[in-house]
Design a protein around this motif. Sequence first.
Motif, mmCIF file in Angstrom:
data_model
loop_
_atom_site.group_PDB
_atom_site.id
_atom_site.type_symbol
_atom_site.label_atom_id
_atom_site.label_comp_id
_atom_site.label_asym_id
_atom_site.label_seq_id
_atom_site.Cartn_x
_atom_site.Cartn_y
_atom_site.Cartn_z
ATOM 1 N N TYR A 81 -16.199 8.010 11.781
ATOM 2 C CA TYR A 81 -15.112 7.582 10.903
ATOM 3 C C TYR A 81 -14.099 6.780 11.702
ATOM 4 C CZ TYR A 81 -16.990 11.136 7.795
ATOM 5 O OH TYR A 81 -17.811 11.884 7.003
ATOM 6 N N GLN A 82 -13.718 5.637 11.132
ATOM 7 C CA GLN A 82 -12.683 4.820 11.759
ATOM 8 C C GLN A 82 -11.438 4.891 10.907
ATOM 9 O OE1 GLN A 82 -14.860 1.051 12.189
ATOM 10 N NE2 GLN A 82 -13.342 0.633 13.765
ATOM 11 N N ARG A 83 -10.312 4.748 11.530
ATOM 12 C CA ARG A 83 -9.067 4.849 10.781
ATOM 13 C C ARG A 83 -8.743 3.521 10.112
ATOM 14 N NH1 ARG A 83 -3.153 4.755 12.549
ATOM 15 N NH2 ARG A 83 -2.144 5.833 10.810
ATOM 16 N N LEU A 84 -8.351 3.599 8.813
ATOM 17 C CA LEU A 84 -7.890 2.403 8.118
ATOM 18 C C LEU A 84 -6.424 2.194 8.462
ATOM 19 C CD1 LEU A 84 -9.383 2.606 4.531
ATOM 20 C CD2 LEU A 84 -9.787 0.841 6.231
ATOM 21 N N ASP A 85 -6.098 1.087 9.102
ATOM 22 C CA ASP A 85 -4.693 0.814 9.373
ATOM 23 C C ASP A 85 -4.370 -0.618 8.949
ATOM 24 O OD1 ASP A 85 -5.828 -0.729 11.320
ATOM 25 O OD2 ASP A 85 -5.532 0.742 12.901
ATOM 26 N N THR A 86 -3.252 -1.113 9.369
ATOM 27 C CA THR A 86 -2.815 -2.435 8.889
ATOM 28 C C THR A 86 -3.816 -3.526 9.231
ATOM 29 O OG1 THR A 86 -1.559 -2.538 10.931
ATOM 30 C CG2 THR A 86 -0.355 -1.965 8.927
ATOM 31 N N SER A 87 -4.650 -3.321 10.273
ATOM 32 C CA SER A 87 -5.553 -4.393 10.674
ATOM 33 C C SER A 87 -6.732 -4.532 9.724
ATOM 34 C CB SER A 87 -6.048 -4.161 12.099
ATOM 35 O OG SER A 87 -6.863 -3.012 12.114
ATOM 36 N N ASN A 88 -7.170 -3.434 9.110
ATOM 37 C CA ASN A 88 -8.361 -3.560 8.257
ATOM 38 C C ASN A 88 -8.164 -3.117 6.804
ATOM 39 O OD1 ASN A 88 -8.098 -0.923 8.944
ATOM 40 N ND2 ASN A 88 -10.040 -0.760 10.032
ATOM 41 N N LEU A 89 -6.951 -2.692 6.458
ATOM 42 C CA LEU A 89 -6.701 -2.242 5.083
ATOM 43 C C LEU A 89 -6.864 -3.380 4.076
ATOM 44 C CD1 LEU A 89 -6.057 0.453 3.878
ATOM 45 C CD2 LEU A 89 -3.640 -0.049 4.060
ATOM 46 N N GLY A 90 -6.626 -4.603 4.527
ATOM 47 C CA GLY A 90 -6.739 -5.752 3.630
ATOM 48 C C GLY A 90 -8.156 -6.004 3.147
ATOM 49 N N TRP A 91 -9.162 -5.458 3.862
ATOM 50 C CA TRP A 91 -10.565 -5.691 3.482
ATOM 51 C C TRP A 91 -11.062 -4.669 2.483
ATOM 52 C CZ3 TRP A 91 -12.390 -10.112 5.204
ATOM 53 C CH2 TRP A 91 -11.834 -10.666 6.373
ATOM 54 N N TYR A 98 0.821 -1.217 0.000
ATOM 55 C CA TYR A 98 0.000 0.000 0.000
ATOM 56 C C TYR A 98 0.856 1.268 0.000
ATOM 57 C CZ TYR A 98 -4.500 -2.247 0.105
ATOM 58 O OH TYR A 98 -5.607 -2.944 -0.264
ATOM 59 N N ASP A 99 2.027 1.226 0.640
ATOM 60 C CA ASP A 99 2.913 2.390 0.585
ATOM 61 C C ASP A 99 3.375 2.645 -0.839
ATOM 62 O OD1 ASP A 99 2.652 3.095 3.149
ATOM 63 O OD2 ASP A 99 4.551 2.237 3.866
ATOM 64 N N ASN A 100 3.735 1.552 -1.525
ATOM 65 C CA ASN A 100 4.172 1.693 -2.924
ATOM 66 C C ASN A 100 3.061 2.277 -3.781
ATOM 67 O OD1 ASN A 100 6.711 0.782 -2.549
ATOM 68 N ND2 ASN A 100 6.270 -1.342 -3.143
ATOM 69 N N LEU A 101 1.843 1.753 -3.579
ATOM 70 C CA LEU A 101 0.708 2.215 -4.373
ATOM 71 C C LEU A 101 0.447 3.699 -4.118
ATOM 72 C CD1 LEU A 101 -1.564 1.402 -6.298
ATOM 73 C CD2 LEU A 101 -2.974 0.912 -4.305
ATOM 74 N N ARG A 102 0.477 4.090 -2.833
ATOM 75 C CA ARG A 102 0.262 5.499 -2.491
ATOM 76 C C ARG A 102 1.307 6.382 -3.160
ATOM 77 N NH1 ARG A 102 -1.031 4.070 3.038
ATOM 78 N NH2 ARG A 102 -3.280 4.229 3.271
ATOM 79 N N ASN A 103 2.588 5.946 -3.083
ATOM 80 C CA ASN A 103 3.658 6.746 -3.682
ATOM 81 C C ASN A 103 3.472 6.874 -5.190
ATOM 82 O OD1 ASN A 103 4.832 7.198 -1.275
ATOM 83 N ND2 ASN A 103 6.252 5.446 -1.401
ATOM 84 N N LYS A 104 3.073 5.737 -5.806
ATOM 85 C CA LYS A 104 2.899 5.737 -7.253
ATOM 86 C C LYS A 104 1.799 6.715 -7.659
ATOM 87 C CE LYS A 104 1.215 2.106 -9.919
ATOM 88 N NZ LYS A 104 1.251 0.683 -10.275
#
Lengths: 412, 391
Positions: free
Chosen positions: B205-215, B76-82
Motif C-alpha cells: 500500500y502506498q500513501r495517497l498524498d498531494t503528489s498523486n491524489l490528482g490521479w 479534497y479537504d472540503n470534500l472529506r469534511n462534507k
Amino acid sequence: MLKNYFKIAIAVLRRRKFFTFISLFGISFTLTILMVLTAFIDKVGNSKYPDKNRDRSLYIVQLEERGEKNGYTSRGPSSYYFLNKYAGSLKTPVKVGISSMFNFSSAYVNDKKIAINFKYTNADYWDIAEYDFLEGKPFSKVQVDQAAKVAVISEDTRTAYFGANQHALGKYVEVDNIRYKVVGVVKNVPITMFTFYGDMYLPYTLSKEDYRSKALGGSYTAVLMAASASDVPKMAAEYATAVSKIKVESKDYDKLYSFADPYFTGFVRIVLGRGSDSGITTFYLGLFIFVVLFLMLPAINLVNVNITRIMERSSEIGVRKAFGASSKTLVYQFVVENIILTLLGGVIGIGFSLLAIAFVNASNVIPNLELTLNYLVLLYSLVVCLFFGLLSGVYPAWRMSRLNVVTALKAR
Amino acid sequence: MLKHLFKLIWNKKRQNFLLMTEILVSFMVIFAVFSLLVNYYMNYRKPMGFEYDRVWSVEYRPGVSFKTKDSLVVFYDNLRNKLNGMPEIEGITFVSDNSPFTANTRQSNVDYKKQHARSVNWYDADSGYPNTMKVKVLEGRWFGKQDDAATVKPVVINQQLRNELFGAGKALGERIGEEQRFRVVGVVNDIKDKGDFSSPGNGMYQRLDTSNLGWVNKLLVRVSAKADPAFESRLYRAMSNSFKNSNIDINHLTAKLEDINKQTLIPMIILLIVAGFLIINVALGLFGVLWYNINSRRSEIGLRRAIGATGKNVSAQLVTESVILATISLVIGSFFAAQFPLLNVFDLQSGVYVTAILLSVVFIYLLILACSLYPGKQAAAIYPAIALHEE
C-alpha cells in the motif's frame, strides 16, 4: 436392398438396447457441447447486428505503444484526435465511424439507481452501424457539431427509466445532473459486441474528457467502411501506410502499432495481441487443441463400444458368409448401419442443443445475447462422428468378413 | 495369482489397450477438474480479511485537475469534511482503481536485498483505509499526518509479502523496492480483493498524498446500517455537485462481489457439467465393455467353477482384472500429472496438485469398481453345468 439393410440395422439396434443407448448418448451429447460452444463463438465473433456491413468494414480497436529500451508497453483504445487524424483522412473508406468504449454512469429515478453505460459517437457511426430504431432516428452531423444535448437510448434504458412500453421520444433523461433529450430508441445490443454496446449514445462533442487532446491513447475505437468488400485489403494497406509514417514523439516509447482488422481479428487482438502479431493463430491453435482433447474421450469410447458390438456379431457374419455374401456386401451393410446410428445420434443431438441453447438464452447469463444453432458446424461434427463410427465399426467388420467362414463361426 | 491375471490381460492386449487409453484420458480430465476445484475450495476457506457488506465504492470520471497543490488540498479537504459530516457515513478513503472486487490490477516486482517478490499488487490508499475496510494492522502502524514530512516514501505491506521478503526477520523500518525507495512502516493482514475464490496475493500500500491524489478516480465509503436508497441518491447528488464535470457511479461492494464471483463460478459450473457428462459417457462405455467381456467368457468361467472355484472367487478375479487395468493406466497418468507440480506449470501450490491426484485416483478406482461389480456378480451366478452345456 437398402430397405433391407435399414430393417436389419433397426433390428440390430433394438436387440442390444444398452449398447445402442451408450452410442447414441455419446454422439448426441458430444454434438450438443460442440453446438453450444460454436453458437457462442459464432454470436460473439460473427453477429450481424448492428454492423450489417461487416464484410466491407475494418475495425481499429487497439493502439499499442512500446519502448524497446526500457520495456514499457501501453495498450488500449486510441484517442479521438488520433483516429480522426489518421483514419479520417484515408481515401478508400467511404465512412469512418468513431465511438468511445462504453463508460459507466448512473441515473436515479425515485431513489432507485439505473446503471447506464454510455458511449460517445460521431455522426458517421450511425451510417455504418444499422441499429434497429424502435422510435426516432440517430442524431445528425449538425447536432454533433453544435454539441446538442441529445441522446439515443437502448430499449432496456427506456424500460428502466420511463417504464415498460412507454414512448420516450422528445422526453428528457437526466444523468450526472445533465438533461439529455431523447431523439431515438434502439434495439438492445449484447455486451459481447463491445464496439457497439451501450445503453445511451451521445455526440462525442459532449464528452467530458477533452476530445481535442493530442494524446495518442484514449477511449475511442473506429470502424472503416469501404465502398465494397473488394476494397477492404486496399483499405487495410492504406491505413498501415498511414500508421508507418507516424513519428512517435515520446520519451518513453519509440514504436507504435495500430491496425485496421476484420472484426474477429480485432476482438482477438485485444486479448492476445502483442506488437504486430494479432494472436489469431494462437487463438485458433488453442481452440483446435481444446476441441481435439475434448473429442478424444467420446471418440475412444465410441470405438471401444463399437468394436465390442462387432465381435459379438462374428457368428452372424460367419453365417452370412456361409450363405454366399461377399465382403463388399457385408461392409456395405455395416456402413448403412453406422450411418443410421450416427444420424439418429445427430437428430437427438440437435434436440439437446436446441434445449441447451434455449436454456442458456432463458437464463440470461449475458443479457441480450441470443444464441442460435450453426448448421455448418453441425454438418462438420456429424462428419467427424461418422468418421469415427466407420473407423470403429466398419474396419473390424471388414477384417472379420475376410476371415474364413469356419473361423468366424467358431469364434463364438 | 497376480502373475496369472497379468497373463490373462496380456493375452487380450489389443482390446485392453483401448480400455486403458480410455481410463488414462478420463484420469487426465478428472485430474484437471479436481485441480481447479481443490484450488478454488482452498481459496474459499481462507478468510476475506476485510468487511465489505456496508462499503460502497464511488467512482468519478474524469477526475479533476488543479493548477496548484494548494487548491487540490483545499478541494479534497472540503470534500472529506462534507462527506464525514453526513451522519450515515462511518469512514471514507480514496483509493486507486484496483479497489476490491474490480477486474483492475496493478502489479510489479519488489526487491529486498537478495529477495525478489513477483506480482506484488500496488494499492493506493489514504489514512481512512483501515477504518473503512476494517483490515487489521498487525505490526507497526498505518499512514498518518506524521508521514507528511517523510523523505523516504512510507509503505504498508501485507502479511504474505512480509513473509516472502523478510521471513521471520524484522520488517519495520526496512527499505525495499528499486533503489530502496520505500520504507516499511506497517504490516496488515491479507485480503481476498478479487472475490471469494481468489487467492490473496502479495500486496503493498502506498500513501495517497498531494503528489498523486490528482490521479485518483475512486473512493470507498463505509456507511452505517441506517443508509437507505434515499441516502444513496443524496450522496450521488453531493458528489456530482463537487465533481461538476464527471460521471458518478456508486456501487455496493456486496453487488460487486457477486459479479466477480460469477466470473469464477459460471465457467466452473459449465466445466463441471461437461466433465460430468463425459464421465457418465465413459462409465456407461466401460460398463458395457466389461459386461460383454464377461458374457463372452462364460465357458472359461464355467470351467473354473466346475473345477472348484466359488462364485466369490470368480467375481473377485474379474474385479481384480479391471482394477489391475486401471492401476496400469493410473501409474502412467500420475506420471504425467506429477509433472505439473514438479515443473510448476500454472503457479498453483503443489499441495493442490497432490490432493487433486489423490482424489482423481480414488475417483477412478470407484468408477472402475462401480462398473465391474455388477458384471462380476453376474459371472458369479453362472452355473457350470449350463455354461459348459452351451459350449
